[in-house]
Design a protein around this motif. Sequence first.
Motif, PDB file in Angstrom:
ATOM      1  N   GLY A 195     -10.999  24.944 -10.893  1.00  0.00           N
ATOM      2  CA  GLY A 195     -10.500  26.246 -10.448  1.00  0.00           C
ATOM      3  C   GLY A 195      -9.765  26.185  -9.119  1.00  0.00           C
ATOM      4  O   GLY A 195     -10.270  25.625  -8.146  1.00  0.00           O
ATOM      5  N   VAL A 196      -8.575  26.773  -9.088  1.00  0.00           N
ATOM      6  CA  VAL A 196      -7.803  26.849  -7.849  1.00  0.00           C
ATOM      7  C   VAL A 196      -7.681  28.331  -7.477  1.00  0.00           C
ATOM      8  O   VAL A 196      -7.247  29.148  -8.295  1.00  0.00           O
ATOM      9  CB  VAL A 196      -6.409  26.207  -8.030  1.00  0.00           C
ATOM     10  CG1 VAL A 196      -5.611  26.294  -6.742  1.00  0.00           C
ATOM     11  CG2 VAL A 196      -6.541  24.754  -8.475  1.00  0.00           C
ATOM     12  N   LEU A 197      -8.101  28.640  -6.273  1.00  0.00           N
ATOM     13  CA  LEU A 197      -8.229  30.034  -5.839  1.00  0.00           C
ATOM     14  C   LEU A 197      -7.088  30.368  -4.880  1.00  0.00           C
ATOM     15  O   LEU A 197      -7.085  29.916  -3.736  1.00  0.00           O
ATOM     16  CB  LEU A 197      -9.594  30.165  -5.147  1.00  0.00           C
ATOM     17  CG  LEU A 197     -10.230  31.515  -4.936  1.00  0.00           C
ATOM     18  CD1 LEU A 197     -10.332  32.310  -6.220  1.00  0.00           C
ATOM     19  CD2 LEU A 197     -11.621  31.332  -4.318  1.00  0.00           C
ATOM     20  N   TYR A 198      -6.123  31.149  -5.364  1.00  0.00           N
ATOM     21  CA  TYR A 198      -4.941  31.459  -4.553  1.00  0.00           C
ATOM     22  C   TYR A 198      -5.205  32.663  -3.649  1.00  0.00           C
ATOM     23  O   TYR A 198      -5.757  33.665  -4.107  1.00  0.00           O
ATOM     24  CB  TYR A 198      -3.746  31.804  -5.449  1.00  0.00           C
ATOM     25  CG  TYR A 198      -3.412  30.759  -6.489  1.00  0.00           C
ATOM     26  CD1 TYR A 198      -3.079  29.465  -6.107  1.00  0.00           C
ATOM     27  CD2 TYR A 198      -3.413  31.066  -7.841  1.00  0.00           C
ATOM     28  CE1 TYR A 198      -2.750  28.505  -7.064  1.00  0.00           C
ATOM     29  CE2 TYR A 198      -3.087  30.115  -8.795  1.00  0.00           C
ATOM     30  CZ  TYR A 198      -2.763  28.838  -8.395  1.00  0.00           C
ATOM     31  OH  TYR A 198      -2.444  27.898  -9.333  1.00  0.00           O
ATOM     32  N   SER A 199      -4.759  32.595  -2.415  1.00  0.00           N
ATOM     33  CA  SER A 199      -4.882  33.751  -1.513  1.00  0.00           C
ATOM     34  C   SER A 199      -3.605  34.596  -1.575  1.00  0.00           C
ATOM     35  O   SER A 199      -2.559  34.132  -2.045  1.00  0.00           O
ATOM     36  CB  SER A 199      -5.110  33.272  -0.085  1.00  0.00           C
ATOM     37  OG  SER A 199      -3.970  32.568   0.367  1.00  0.00           O
ATOM     38  N   HIS A 200      -3.693  35.826  -1.089  1.00  0.00           N
ATOM     39  CA  HIS A 200      -2.509  36.693  -0.989  1.00  0.00           C
ATOM     40  C   HIS A 200      -1.426  35.991  -0.167  1.00  0.00           C
ATOM     41  O   HIS A 200      -0.261  35.935  -0.558  1.00  0.00           O
ATOM     42  CB  HIS A 200      -2.885  38.002  -0.291  1.00  0.00           C
ATOM     43  CG  HIS A 200      -3.704  38.915  -1.131  1.00  0.00           C
ATOM     44  ND1 HIS A 200      -3.179  39.999  -1.773  1.00  0.00           N
ATOM     45  CD2 HIS A 200      -5.028  38.922  -1.433  1.00  0.00           C
ATOM     46  CE1 HIS A 200      -4.133  40.642  -2.437  1.00  0.00           C
ATOM     47  NE2 HIS A 200      -5.269  40.000  -2.241  1.00  0.00           N
ATOM     48  N   ARG A 201      -1.842  35.480   0.980  1.00  0.00           N
ATOM     49  CA  ARG A 201      -0.896  34.855   1.900  1.00  0.00           C
ATOM     50  C   ARG A 201      -0.177  33.675   1.237  1.00  0.00           C
ATOM     51  O   ARG A 201       1.051  33.571   1.293  1.00  0.00           O
ATOM     52  CB  ARG A 201      -1.693  34.371   3.122  1.00  0.00           C
ATOM     53  CG  ARG A 201      -0.960  33.541   4.100  1.00  0.00           C
ATOM     54  CD  ARG A 201      -1.964  33.060   5.171  1.00  0.00           C
ATOM     55  NE  ARG A 201      -1.518  31.817   5.766  1.00  0.00           N
ATOM     56  CZ  ARG A 201      -0.643  31.751   6.754  1.00  0.00           C
ATOM     57  NH1 ARG A 201      -0.148  32.856   7.277  1.00  0.00           N
ATOM     58  NH2 ARG A 201      -0.270  30.595   7.234  1.00  0.00           N
ATOM     59  N   ALA A 202      -0.944  32.808   0.584  1.00  0.00           N
ATOM     60  CA  ALA A 202      -0.337  31.633  -0.048  1.00  0.00           C
ATOM     61  C   ALA A 202       0.644  32.058  -1.134  1.00  0.00           C
ATOM     62  O   ALA A 202       1.751  31.523  -1.239  1.00  0.00           O
ATOM     63  CB  ALA A 202      -1.423  30.734  -0.637  1.00  0.00           C
ATOM     64  N   SER A 203       0.251  33.048  -1.944  1.00  0.00           N
ATOM     65  CA  SER A 203       1.126  33.466  -3.056  1.00  0.00           C
ATOM     66  C   SER A 203       2.444  34.016  -2.524  1.00  0.00           C
ATOM     67  O   SER A 203       3.512  33.760  -3.093  1.00  0.00           O
ATOM     68  CB  SER A 203       0.435  34.543  -3.904  1.00  0.00           C
ATOM     69  OG  SER A 203      -0.756  34.022  -4.445  1.00  0.00           O
ATOM     70  N   ILE A 204       2.375  34.795  -1.444  1.00  0.00           N
ATOM     71  CA  ILE A 204       3.607  35.388  -0.916  1.00  0.00           C
ATOM     72  C   ILE A 204       4.476  34.333  -0.240  1.00  0.00           C
ATOM     73  O   ILE A 204       5.701  34.281  -0.466  1.00  0.00           O
ATOM     74  CB  ILE A 204       3.281  36.551   0.042  1.00  0.00           C
ATOM     75  CG1 ILE A 204       2.697  37.704  -0.775  1.00  0.00           C
ATOM     76  CG2 ILE A 204       4.517  36.974   0.829  1.00  0.00           C
ATOM     77  CD1 ILE A 204       2.478  38.981  -0.021  1.00  0.00           C
TER      78      ILE A 204
END
Length: 543
Positions: A195-204
């Motif tokens: 599982g890779v957990l993406y943050s809001h910041r990383a996605s943007i």
Amino acid sequence: MLAGLMQDRPLLLPTVIEHAAAWHGDVGIVSREADGGTRRVSYAEAATRARRLASALARLGIRAGDRVGALGWSRHRYVELFYGVGGLGAVLHTANPRLFAAQIADTVNHAGDRLLFVDPDCLEIAEAIRDRLTGVERYVLLTDRAGLPPTHLPDVICYEDLLAGGDADYAWPALDERSAASLCYTSGTTGPPKGVLYSHRASILQAMAVCGGDGFGIGGGDTILPVAPLFHCNGWSSPFTAPMTGAGLVLPGRAVDAASLCALIAAERVTLSFGVPTVWLDLLAHLDRTGGRLDSLRRVGCGGSAPPRALIERLARDHGVELVHAWGMTETTAACTFGRPDADETGAAAVAARISQGRAVFGCAFRVTDDAGRPLPRDGRSVGHIGVRGPWITAGYYRDDSGPAVDADGYLATGDVGTIDARGRMRITDRAKDVIKSGGEWISSIALENLAAGVAGVAEAAVVGVPHPKWQERPLLLLVPAAGAAVDPDAVRRHLAARVAKWWLPDDILVVDDLPRTATGKVLKTALRARYRDRFDAAGGRD
Ligand code: ADP
């Protein structure tokens, strides 16, 4: 420290859809639905629907940090989930409907999903795994009342009913931009899904980076069709890049065969589409058969595995389409590096640049190290392990105690093997698990595949290392002929013999009808290795 005086606005996903609603409100999403119909939802509508969804989920008791799963194909409601679930502070687990049922259940349980959104055409899967699911309390069917199929799932909610009860004026909560927004499991090409957990910041940040001219170069004039599914690496970030720039977003639903894609590209005047090489190989073969044209299409983003040279050349020559080659993995949010030619590179040099995995966009850095972890020179020859770091590269895996994923310098071990040349271009020669180790030397499966795929009549080629009594491993080449073509293994052998060292030549060449694939369309080399495990054993092996 003298603090800067700039406004401290967090990078949160809802700001993207609200931006699109405010500045590109009439542009939006075109979606092929489960009932075969086409639905159009403007970004203004999508933002309102995402607000309704978030407020309705809050009323259902979904809290910040809770995981919510989705089992569905690329459609407009799925885009709303990214914003509604993530914007609430919960986490959207993008489950992969193409995995085996037991694997899907394992990931849903591992994620700890409390709620499962299910597309009507994924209902069978949900029903089949339901008894194994340990944490799912409710199921939401991604449809309206009229489209609600009969089901024996318990506690089913209709998505449109849920939205109707939601608040269109819901105020998005002020989250920490580092909080998790979505969760994606690797597709299991080389091992069990992680599982890779993406943050809001990383996605943007990742989405902004790949919109640039050294990335996919996405702008308001574009209409984007991600063939790469929304459940894998967030559809290569297309639910964010399109609304961010005011580009239109065309979602194919489940029908991603070449004929359906061609029809959709033509009908919606798509300018840019994303997918793995096999998608474009199939599309070319379809156009060859039908004599079709793709007038609107200007670029295709291609990644997930290396594109063959012939694909790049034929798309450009026969259809005026530029192939933009990108490299990335689940762990890197999506694309990080792009193979683009420099101004002084034309003709063959430009194609060579496009075949390379290329340079990192700003924000990412990569390096190549030897087995002891020492950095290797950028000479285009020194082959080593590729490490990558940056604000949208994972630092670890979700609920995994196998130790840190990054080294002392903060680089993630990608499992890829390759070189960096003097211009800073990365070239992947293999995945660490696919490289063929023959007599202490390494043979690049990708290099052999690319050469073999260049022979007339060959649609696809795969090379795997097969255990060998004398050399540990020797290459086996599998060829898939193009429709209606005959492939002569000896001709392919002669083609290779003129281009690679003698000891690289495959010990055997087989012509097969098709190749086993992973859930994301890659050749499943683990299955090939298992199938041909005994081919070069003591009795039958050559030396
Ligand atoms: P999985 O690891 O299950 O295949 P991912 O989508 O995370 O799922 O795959 C990432 C891997 O795919 C990379 O580590 C690399 O080996 C391969 N890959 C991705 N893009 C490219 C590319 N442009 N060229 C060659 N290999 C690629």
